[in-house]
Design a protein around this motif. Structure first.
Motif, PDB file in Angstrom:
ATOM      1  N   GLU A 103       0.809  -1.221   0.000  1.00  0.00           N
ATOM      2  CA  GLU A 103       0.000   0.000   0.000  1.00  0.00           C
ATOM      3  C   GLU A 103       0.843   1.273   0.000  1.00  0.00           C
ATOM      4  O   GLU A 103       0.508   2.252  -0.651  1.00  0.00           O
ATOM      5  N   THR A 104       1.968   1.271   0.732  1.00  0.00           N
ATOM      6  CA  THR A 104       2.795   2.481   0.820  1.00  0.00           C
ATOM      7  C   THR A 104       3.992   2.446  -0.125  1.00  0.00           C
ATOM      8  O   THR A 104       4.600   3.484  -0.380  1.00  0.00           O
ATOM      9  N   GLY A 105       4.368   1.250  -0.574  1.00  0.00           N
ATOM     10  CA  GLY A 105       5.543   1.105  -1.423  1.00  0.00           C
ATOM     11  C   GLY A 105       6.853   1.200  -0.661  1.00  0.00           C
ATOM     12  O   GLY A 105       7.927   1.178  -1.260  1.00  0.00           O
ATOM     13  N   LEU A 138       6.496   0.312  10.464  1.00  0.00           N
ATOM     14  CA  LEU A 138       6.863   1.630   9.954  1.00  0.00           C
ATOM     15  C   LEU A 138       6.579   1.742   8.458  1.00  0.00           C
ATOM     16  O   LEU A 138       6.107   2.773   7.984  1.00  0.00           O
ATOM     17  N   ALA A 139       6.844   0.678   7.707  1.00  0.00           N
ATOM     18  CA  ALA A 139       6.536   0.694   6.276  1.00  0.00           C
ATOM     19  C   ALA A 139       5.027   0.770   6.051  1.00  0.00           C
ATOM     20  O   ALA A 139       4.554   1.500   5.179  1.00  0.00           O
ATOM     21  N   ARG A 140       4.276   0.017   6.850  1.00  0.00           N
ATOM     22  CA  ARG A 140       2.818   0.033   6.717  1.00  0.00           C
ATOM     23  C   ARG A 140       2.235   1.418   6.974  1.00  0.00           C
ATOM     24  O   ARG A 140       1.309   1.860   6.306  1.00  0.00           O
ATOM     25  N   LEU A 144       8.684   4.569   7.472  1.00  0.00           N
ATOM     26  CA  LEU A 144       9.990   3.910   7.392  1.00  0.00           C
ATOM     27  C   LEU A 144      11.007   4.760   6.640  1.00  0.00           C
ATOM     28  O   LEU A 144      12.126   4.961   7.109  1.00  0.00           O
ATOM     29  N   ASN A 145      10.649   5.270   5.484  1.00  0.00           N
ATOM     30  CA  ASN A 145      11.607   6.011   4.653  1.00  0.00           C
ATOM     31  C   ASN A 145      12.168   7.231   5.375  1.00  0.00           C
ATOM     32  O   ASN A 145      13.332   7.572   5.198  1.00  0.00           O
TER      33      ASN A 145
END
Length: 149
Positions: A103-105, A138-140, A144-145
């Motif tokens: 969903e976030t890439g 964090l990615a979800r 994260l980035n």
């Protein structure tokens, strides 16, 4: 009693099939029909719907892998350092790969471990996963980035 070589081969076959992106039916075929299988990926259940709760029996195995593959893209998965205990029919293995929350890439590289228990037919009865649930969360959430860049 299953030999060390038989258990190692069964674990390697399962890991190779999953890493190759085999069909759900192919992956599920590695699980026991003699003993209701159990799948659990440890982590806080609030982080992802497939974390921190048991998935029981064949329907649970299907639910776990469906949820995982619908939410997370997995690339470049490799396995090494297999440890086999023939007496209790258990194999632990270290894996690495690149994971992307669809969903976030947002993506992260990860090292994780599996522990696989087998029945006397060399089918998986228990599949346990220890992975980086913090990076996944964090990615979800799309954060994260900002932390790694």
């Amino acid at each position: 009693m299953s030999s060390r070589a038989d258990l190692l081969s069964a674990a390697q076959s399962f890991c190779s099939a999953f890493a190759a992106g085999s069909s759900l039916d192919t992956v599920v075929a590695f699980f026991s029909t003699q003993t209701p299988p159990l799948v659990i990926e440890y982590g806080l259940p609030a982080f992802a719907p497939f974390l921190g709760r048991p998935f029981n029996d064949t329907n649970g195995v299907v639910e776990y892998f469906t949820s995982l593959t619908n939410l997370v893209q997995i690339d470049g998965m490799t396995f090494s350092d297999y440890v086999v205990d023939a007496e209790v029919r258990k194999v632990s293995v270290k894996g690495t790969g690149r994971f992307t929350w669809r969903e976030t890439g947002q993506a992260w590289d990860e090292t994780f471990t599996y522990t696989l228990d087998f029945d006397d037919a060399l089918k998986v009865t228990k599949y346990q996963v220890w992975a980086d649930s913090g990076a996944l969360y964090l990615a979800r959430t799309g954060k994260l980035n900002a932390l790694v860049n």
